[in-house]
Design a protein around this motif. Structure first.
Motif, PDB file in Angstrom:
ATOM      1  N   PHE A  48      33.596  53.899  34.227  1.00 41.12           N
ATOM      2  CA  PHE A  48      34.547  52.929  33.686  1.00 41.12           C
ATOM      3  C   PHE A  48      33.830  51.708  33.101  1.00 41.12           C
ATOM      4  O   PHE A  48      33.007  51.094  33.767  1.00 41.12           O
ATOM      5  CB  PHE A  48      35.522  52.488  34.775  1.00 41.12           C
ATOM      6  CG  PHE A  48      36.545  53.542  35.124  1.00 41.12           C
ATOM      7  CD1 PHE A  48      37.754  53.595  34.446  1.00 41.12           C
ATOM      8  CD2 PHE A  48      36.298  54.481  36.101  1.00 41.12           C
ATOM      9  CE1 PHE A  48      38.695  54.560  34.751  1.00 41.12           C
ATOM     10  CE2 PHE A  48      37.230  55.458  36.414  1.00 41.12           C
ATOM     11  CZ  PHE A  48      38.437  55.497  35.733  1.00 41.12           C
ATOM     12  N   ILE A  53      36.181  45.295  34.933  1.00 47.81           N
ATOM     13  CA  ILE A  53      36.143  46.370  35.938  1.00 47.81           C
ATOM     14  C   ILE A  53      35.519  45.860  37.243  1.00 47.81           C
ATOM     15  O   ILE A  53      34.432  45.291  37.244  1.00 47.81           O
ATOM     16  CB  ILE A  53      35.391  47.613  35.399  1.00 47.81           C
ATOM     17  CG1 ILE A  53      35.169  48.681  36.472  1.00 47.81           C
ATOM     18  CG2 ILE A  53      34.049  47.246  34.782  1.00 47.81           C
ATOM     19  CD1 ILE A  53      36.383  49.415  36.877  1.00 47.81           C
ATOM     20  N   GLY A  78      31.898  46.098  38.446  1.00 43.77           N
ATOM     21  CA  GLY A  78      31.390  47.474  38.427  1.00 43.77           C
ATOM     22  C   GLY A  78      29.879  47.568  38.391  1.00 43.77           C
ATOM     23  O   GLY A  78      29.279  48.375  39.110  1.00 43.77           O
ATOM     24  N   THR A 187      44.197  48.609  37.493  1.00 42.59           N
ATOM     25  CA  THR A 187      43.523  48.490  36.192  1.00 42.59           C
ATOM     26  C   THR A 187      44.200  47.439  35.311  1.00 42.59           C
ATOM     27  O   THR A 187      43.542  46.573  34.738  1.00 42.59           O
ATOM     28  CB  THR A 187      43.499  49.850  35.476  1.00 42.59           C
ATOM     29  OG1 THR A 187      42.839  50.802  36.315  1.00 42.59           O
ATOM     30  CG2 THR A 187      42.765  49.767  34.153  1.00 42.59           C
TER      31      THR A 187
END
Length: 357
Positions: A48, A53, A78, A187
């Protein structure tokens, strides 16, 4: 040629690397290998790439019990999580155990020999046969090839860009543009503030129904202070135990006194919206934890909604038009970019065909 291994781990994401580290620590006599279809470790945190993120679990409980999370931020981005997993790979010398660009096609358990025969396609598309006593599926629980994508009427008529967060276009230019994000899960609530702060003209979150959203501090100040006076691993274990206890307590309260928790959550949201946004958009029809409870760091979603750079609509889609989305209420949302943050497609064992005898 057959390859023999005691334990075959499928997937080099946070689960697969975790299993490998635990085996290295607690069962060094066992031989194991990790099969990874991608070119890198990290799984979700490598795949992703959408703006903002991050984890939506605090890192003291999402992280490994044997490796303290050494940063102050509670919800990590992330890249930081992938870096954390990479540190574990280095510390436990797991690089040689990972076979990248290898995809498991099928796994058959033979009850006579008590072994698995696993067919694996390598990077050159040659099929290898592996024999293992145990196969551990660490592939997550969704399809990496595609996200869940509803079939919107008129989708092909849209003249702007239509984006699925699972396949975020590299260098997507959304500066000054009108963005509509469909969805209100983890999300969507990450994307709204990230894209608004990233220069979008206006971001609208379009939801079919409201979600419970709790704001938590981005920095765990208690953990930060404990780390200065206690050994790192002790501070981490205490914080981990505290957070697990708190999460279980909140869930127990949701089961036993749903009205109490609902009142607390809605009051917290109301205080953060400060009358700038209608509470109907944040008042779900169900009880807390009947569906997943989402979290935002430092109320970033509520701040961006208050500022007017983003807004929220609760409605249903009638159709996609050339210039945006026509809602069933009659309202039309103009959009240059539509982001369909509508979730993931469930897939067990990464699509491996598993058989018995």
């Amino acid at each position: 040629m057959e390859k023999q291994v005691d334990i075959l781990i499928v997937g080099a994401g946070i689960s697969g690397i975790g299993v490998a580290a635990h085996l290295s620590r607690n069962a060094p006599q066992r031989s194991f290998a990790i099969i990874e279809r991608r070119e890198s470790i990290g799984g979700t945190w490598d795949l992703f790439k959408y703006p903002g993120i991050r984890s939506d679990s605090d890192m003291s409980t999402f992280g490994f019990n044997f490796k303290p999370w050494q940063k102050a931020n509670v919800l990590a981005d992330g890249a930081s999580i992938k870096g954390y997993v990479a540190e574990v790979v280095d510390e436990y010398k797991l690089n040689d155990k990972i076979h990248f660009q290898h995809r498991v096609l099928s796994a058959n358990y033979d009850s006579a020999t008590k072994k698995w025969t696993v067919q694996i396609e390598d990077g050159e598309q040659k099929v290898q046969t592996w024999i293992a006593n145990f196969v551990i599926g660490c592939t997550g629980y969704y399809n990496y090839d595609q996200g869940y994508q509803p079939d919107y009427p008129g989708k092909n008529d849209f003249k702007g860009q239509f984006v699925n967060p699972q396949f975020w276009p590299e260098n997507l230019d959304y500066a000054g543009k009108k963005v509509v994000i469909i969805g209100s899960g983890a999300t969507a609530i990450t994307l709204v503030p990230a894209m608004a702060k990233g220069g979008a003209g206006h971001v609208t979150m379009l939801q079919r129904s409201p979600t419970y959203i709790a704001s938590i501090p981005s920095i765990d100040f208690v953990y930060d202070k404990m780390r200065k006076v206690l050994p790192e691993d002790v501070a981490y274990k205490l914080t981990r135990a505290r957070n697990i206890g708190m999460q279980r307590g909140i869930y127990a309260l949701a089961q036993k006194q749903p009205k109490v928790l609902r009142k607390l959550l809605l009051k917290s949201i109301e205080m953060q919206l400060k009358g700038k946004v209608d509470m109907k958009h944040f008042t779900p029809a169900y009880n807390p934890w009947d569906q997943r409870l989402c979290v935002v760091p430092d109320g970033d979603l509520f701040k961006i909604l208050r500022s007017g750079k983003a807004s929220v609509e609760t409605d249903q889609i009638e159709k996609i038009t050339e210039t945006g989305i026509q809602l069933k209420s009659g309202q039309h949302l103009d959009a240059d970019i539509i982001v369909s943050a509508t979730g993931l497609e469930i897939q067990i064992l990464g699509g491996i065909k598993a058989t018995l005898d």
